[in-house]
Write a protein that holds these residues in place. Sequence first.
Motif, PDB file in Angstrom:
ATOM      1  N   ILE A 497      48.322  40.544  28.771  1.00  0.00           N
ATOM      2  CA  ILE A 497      49.002  40.043  29.964  1.00  0.00           C
ATOM      3  C   ILE A 497      48.254  40.535  31.206  1.00  0.00           C
ATOM      4  O   ILE A 497      47.957  41.722  31.327  1.00  0.00           O
ATOM      5  CB  ILE A 497      50.460  40.545  30.015  1.00  0.00           C
ATOM      6  N   PHE A 498      47.932  39.593  32.071  1.00  0.00           N
ATOM      7  CA  PHE A 498      47.310  39.972  33.349  1.00  0.00           C
ATOM      8  C   PHE A 498      48.336  39.697  34.435  1.00  0.00           C
ATOM      9  O   PHE A 498      48.544  38.544  34.808  1.00  0.00           O
ATOM     10  CB  PHE A 498      46.056  39.138  33.604  1.00  0.00           C
ATOM     11  N   ASP A 499      49.014  40.718  34.902  1.00  0.00           N
ATOM     12  CA  ASP A 499      50.040  40.505  35.922  1.00  0.00           C
ATOM     13  C   ASP A 499      49.403  40.657  37.299  1.00  0.00           C
ATOM     14  O   ASP A 499      49.317  41.759  37.835  1.00  0.00           O
ATOM     15  CB  ASP A 499      51.189  41.508  35.734  1.00  0.00           C
ATOM     16  N   ASP A 500      48.964  39.533  37.839  1.00  0.00           N
ATOM     17  CA  ASP A 500      48.339  39.538  39.165  1.00  0.00           C
ATOM     18  C   ASP A 500      47.175  40.515  39.208  1.00  0.00           C
ATOM     19  O   ASP A 500      46.924  41.150  40.228  1.00  0.00           O
ATOM     20  CB  ASP A 500      49.369  39.957  40.222  1.00  0.00           C
ATOM     21  N   SER A 501      46.457  40.621  38.094  1.00  0.00           N
ATOM     22  CA  SER A 501      45.493  41.720  38.029  1.00  0.00           C
ATOM     23  C   SER A 501      44.099  41.311  38.445  1.00  0.00           C
ATOM     24  O   SER A 501      43.168  42.089  38.334  1.00  0.00           O
ATOM     25  CB  SER A 501      45.480  42.315  36.629  1.00  0.00           C
ATOM     26  N   LEU A 502      43.982  40.108  38.970  1.00  0.00           N
ATOM     27  CA  LEU A 502      42.674  39.748  39.509  1.00  0.00           C
ATOM     28  C   LEU A 502      42.796  39.510  41.009  1.00  0.00           C
ATOM     29  O   LEU A 502      41.872  39.020  41.642  1.00  0.00           O
ATOM     30  CB  LEU A 502      42.140  38.496  38.807  1.00  0.00           C
ATOM     31  N   SER A 503      43.934  39.882  41.564  1.00  0.00           N
ATOM     32  CA  SER A 503      44.208  39.565  42.963  1.00  0.00           C
ATOM     33  C   SER A 503      43.250  40.252  43.921  1.00  0.00           C
ATOM     34  O   SER A 503      42.922  39.717  44.968  1.00  0.00           O
ATOM     35  CB  SER A 503      45.638  39.948  43.303  1.00  0.00           C
ATOM     36  N   ALA A 504      42.788  41.461  43.553  1.00  0.00           N
ATOM     37  CA  ALA A 504      41.941  42.205  44.487  1.00  0.00           C
ATOM     38  C   ALA A 504      40.457  41.992  44.193  1.00  0.00           C
ATOM     39  O   ALA A 504      39.606  42.630  44.784  1.00  0.00           O
ATOM     40  CB  ALA A 504      42.282  43.685  44.429  1.00  0.00           C
ATOM     41  N   VAL A 505      40.188  41.084  43.245  1.00  0.00           N
ATOM     42  CA  VAL A 505      38.794  40.825  42.882  1.00  0.00           C
ATOM     43  C   VAL A 505      38.370  39.548  43.601  1.00  0.00           C
ATOM     44  O   VAL A 505      39.151  38.607  43.721  1.00  0.00           O
ATOM     45  CB  VAL A 505      38.707  40.632  41.351  1.00  0.00           C
ATOM     46  N   ASP A 506      37.121  39.513  44.087  1.00  0.00           N
ATOM     47  CA  ASP A 506      36.707  38.294  44.807  1.00  0.00           C
ATOM     48  C   ASP A 506      36.588  37.114  43.831  1.00  0.00           C
ATOM     49  O   ASP A 506      36.443  37.302  42.618  1.00  0.00           O
ATOM     50  CB  ASP A 506      35.392  38.531  45.535  1.00  0.00           C
ATOM     51  N   ALA A 507      36.643  35.909  44.387  1.00  0.00           N
ATOM     52  CA  ALA A 507      36.717  34.702  43.566  1.00  0.00           C
ATOM     53  C   ALA A 507      35.561  34.599  42.576  1.00  0.00           C
ATOM     54  O   ALA A 507      35.739  34.199  41.427  1.00  0.00           O
ATOM     55  CB  ALA A 507      36.752  33.478  44.474  1.00  0.00           C
ATOM     56  N   GLN A 508      34.367  35.001  43.038  1.00  0.00           N
ATOM     57  CA  GLN A 508      33.199  34.869  42.176  1.00  0.00           C
ATOM     58  C   GLN A 508      33.293  35.801  40.966  1.00  0.00           C
ATOM     59  O   GLN A 508      33.064  35.383  39.832  1.00  0.00           O
ATOM     60  CB  GLN A 508      31.968  35.238  42.999  1.00  0.00           C
ATOM     61  N   THR A 509      33.646  37.071  41.227  1.00  0.00           N
ATOM     62  CA  THR A 509      33.788  38.030  40.127  1.00  0.00           C
ATOM     63  C   THR A 509      34.921  37.601  39.212  1.00  0.00           C
ATOM     64  O   THR A 509      34.831  37.720  37.992  1.00  0.00           O
ATOM     65  CB  THR A 509      34.089  39.439  40.682  1.00  0.00           C
ATOM     66  N   ASP A 510      35.975  37.090  39.822  1.00  0.00           N
ATOM     67  CA  ASP A 510      37.109  36.584  39.069  1.00  0.00           C
ATOM     68  C   ASP A 510      36.610  35.572  38.031  1.00  0.00           C
ATOM     69  O   ASP A 510      36.914  35.666  36.842  1.00  0.00           O
ATOM     70  CB  ASP A 510      38.091  35.946  40.078  1.00  0.00           C
ATOM     71  N   ALA A 511      35.794  34.614  38.483  1.00  0.00           N
ATOM     72  CA  ALA A 511      35.264  33.587  37.585  1.00  0.00           C
ATOM     73  C   ALA A 511      34.405  34.216  36.491  1.00  0.00           C
ATOM     74  O   ALA A 511      34.495  33.853  35.315  1.00  0.00           O
ATOM     75  CB  ALA A 511      34.450  32.582  38.373  1.00  0.00           C
ATOM     76  N   MET A 512      33.585  35.191  36.876  1.00  0.00           N
ATOM     77  CA  MET A 512      32.714  35.860  35.892  1.00  0.00           C
ATOM     78  C   MET A 512      33.540  36.569  34.814  1.00  0.00           C
ATOM     79  O   MET A 512      33.241  36.491  33.626  1.00  0.00           O
ATOM     80  CB  MET A 512      31.822  36.885  36.589  1.00  0.00           C
ATOM     81  N   ILE A 513      34.584  37.266  35.273  1.00  0.00           N
ATOM     82  CA  ILE A 513      35.430  37.995  34.320  1.00  0.00           C
ATOM     83  C   ILE A 513      36.084  37.012  33.366  1.00  0.00           C
ATOM     84  O   ILE A 513      36.085  37.205  32.151  1.00  0.00           O
ATOM     85  CB  ILE A 513      36.516  38.820  35.055  1.00  0.00           C
ATOM     86  N   ARG A 514      36.612  35.930  33.919  1.00  0.00           N
ATOM     87  CA  ARG A 514      37.295  34.960  33.062  1.00  0.00           C
ATOM     88  C   ARG A 514      36.338  34.367  32.034  1.00  0.00           C
ATOM     89  O   ARG A 514      36.695  34.166  30.886  1.00  0.00           O
ATOM     90  CB  ARG A 514      37.944  33.869  33.907  1.00  0.00           C
ATOM     91  N   GLU A 515      35.104  34.116  32.473  1.00  0.00           N
ATOM     92  CA  GLU A 515      34.095  33.565  31.567  1.00  0.00           C
ATOM     93  C   GLU A 515      33.833  34.538  30.406  1.00  0.00           C
ATOM     94  O   GLU A 515      33.863  34.167  29.235  1.00  0.00           O
ATOM     95  CB  GLU A 515      32.801  33.308  32.365  1.00  0.00           C
ATOM     96  N   ALA A 516      33.643  35.825  30.778  1.00  0.00           N
ATOM     97  CA  ALA A 516      33.365  36.844  29.757  1.00  0.00           C
ATOM     98  C   ALA A 516      34.561  37.030  28.829  1.00  0.00           C
ATOM     99  O   ALA A 516      34.417  37.196  27.622  1.00  0.00           O
ATOM    100  CB  ALA A 516      33.018  38.165  30.427  1.00  0.00           C
ATOM    101  N   LEU A 517      35.739  36.954  29.439  1.00  0.00           N
ATOM    102  CA  LEU A 517      36.961  37.143  28.647  1.00  0.00           C
ATOM    103  C   LEU A 517      37.142  36.018  27.635  1.00  0.00           C
ATOM    104  O   LEU A 517      37.553  36.244  26.509  1.00  0.00           O
ATOM    105  CB  LEU A 517      38.185  37.181  29.568  1.00  0.00           C
ATOM    106  N   LYS A 518      36.800  34.792  28.084  1.00  0.00           N
ATOM    107  CA  LYS A 518      37.040  33.625  27.224  1.00  0.00           C
ATOM    108  C   LYS A 518      36.338  33.815  25.878  1.00  0.00           C
ATOM    109  O   LYS A 518      36.886  33.535  24.823  1.00  0.00           O
ATOM    110  CB  LYS A 518      36.541  32.363  27.921  1.00  0.00           C
TER     111      LYS A 518
END
Length: 583
Positions: A497-518
């Motif tokens: 569960i990610f409860d608003d846990s990417l809110s403080a990360v910039d959009a680009q890093t957010d995308a990178m994390i999601r890609e790696a997570l997938k």
Amino acid sequence: MLTGLFFSAMITVCQAFIPQVIRISVDGVLGSDLSKIPEWVKAFLSEETIRENPGKMLTIAAFAVILLAAINIAANYYSKVFAAKGSESFVKGMRDQLYDHIQKLPYSWHVKNQTGDIIQRCTSDVDVVRNFVTNQLMEVFRIIFLIVFYMVIMFSMNVKISLIAVSFFPIVILYSGYFFSKIAQHFQEADEAEGILSSVVQENLTGVRVVRAFGRESFERKRFDEKNERFAGLWIYLGKFLSLYWSIGDLITGIQILTVICMGVLFTVDGNLTVGEFIAFVSYNSSMAWPVRSLGRIISEMSKAGVSIDRIAYILDEKEEDDRPGVTKPAINKDIVFDNVNFKYEEGAAVLKNVSFTVPAGKTFAILGNTGSGKSTLVHLLNRLYDLPDGCGKITIGGVDIRDIDRQYLRSQIGMVLQEPFLYSGSIKENVGITRESSAFDDIREACEIACVDSAIDSFTDGYETIVGERGVTLSGGQKQRVAIARMLVEHTPVMIFDDSLSAVDAQTDAMIREALKKRMAGTTVILIAHRITTLMQADCIMVLEDGAVAEMGSHEQLMEHHGIYRRIYDIQMNTQLDADSV
Ligand SMILES: Nc1ncnc2c1ncn2[C@@H]1O[C@H](COP(=O)(O)OP(=O)(O)O)[C@@H](O)[C@H]1O
Ligand SMILES: [Mg+2]
């Protein structure tokens, strides 16, 4: 503990013998009335020796006093040592029990109670109880033993004058008892004021950044000053109260001693009492005055311990989180179903209203909603931080009501990253590996790579050994969130569960994390809570929560076509995004 009490009784016996030795020597030397000298002394020193060689007798007496004093010192030492051993192990046990119990108390209890207050109960109140066991309990035993023992000796010497001496005791003890009942409440008030004071300090220190950022120092100082003043005021009042008590107590004792001396002199003049007995009598009486007084004081201090015991019991009596009987540990990688869930916190309005949705196993389910719309509450419920009361709907995993799943097990299977992650004082490596007893460094490193925080960590001089948390370097909000994500990843849980846990990360890093997570999360059920549409638009299903109710649900494409809230939010965010990009 018992050994301590035994040695303490021995002290009293030794001390009781000293006036006896003096009495026998005085009476022996003055030769007043040898019939009053006990048989065992006569067996030891014949009457002739006492009469004809008083010098020898005095020497023996002197040695006897020294011997008694020496035994006294030894007994004193051992009584303290054993008492300390006994009480320390008792108090240590209590501290362990408290800490253990607090760990098992429901989350709702922790939310309700102030940290500072809990800390105070676990420290100062435990200290008061420790003092009670180490000193007061021992003292009470010693004093009662002393009074009884001395009284037996005094009565055996002269009943009348003993009665006069003893008649004052009830007055002194009742007086203390009355006082003790009066003062208990004030002690409690003072204790509570101290709790409030430490809460203020704790809050201020924890929120030091807010305090500085908003220039609230003087406000905070004033707030502290108020509490501090009240606390000091209460103690000053207590001080006055106590002084009054001591003064009146002194007066009563003075009158008692004076009466006994006067009566003693009269008795001696009349020949009812030998000079030696008189000396012994006055000596016993004065030695008893203080213990009788202390009995009052100790009773009043015991009232304080009573308050502290109540305050500790407040924690210990609280029910621990427990499971109902027959809980199981089923596989958690199954469909999660919220079925017509209604929920409100203890006090307050309904937070969730008729919420129904299904998170299919292995899929990504996203929740979008305003602050306060109840997103975190959904997570609290799934994690069983709060249990749904009967009749408020049902939450099931693979068809099993989660209230029938072992709580500890359930939590161990659901990984969570919070919006404001908490980092312990320790190295980054420890913080990431903390959920597993033995996380291999490779696992930790891999998790940090997926969370896109490894390059930041490598840039620190100490790398993974960098100390963070209260006494370490300050990580940015986004870095903290990513460390927390890594912490969850090493757990390899079937649900994340990610409860608003990417809110403080910039959009680009957010995308990178999601890609790696997938890549990493194939087969894992993911619940993704976010504000940013780009974070969640690729989810298999998106639910829009509005004021605790489901407003919309579907895939990104479906919701876009629906032209509802989701579409509106999308348009707003994309436009701002474009504006931001064109700047
Ligand atoms: N422990 C709690 N006790 C009482 N009310 C709470 C508690 N936690 C949250 N609330 C209230 O419940 C509502 C939903 O909160 P929450 O689920 O945290 O919303 P979100 O995560 O969507 O921002 C809010 O109005 C909040 O004030
Ligand atoms: Mg929230």
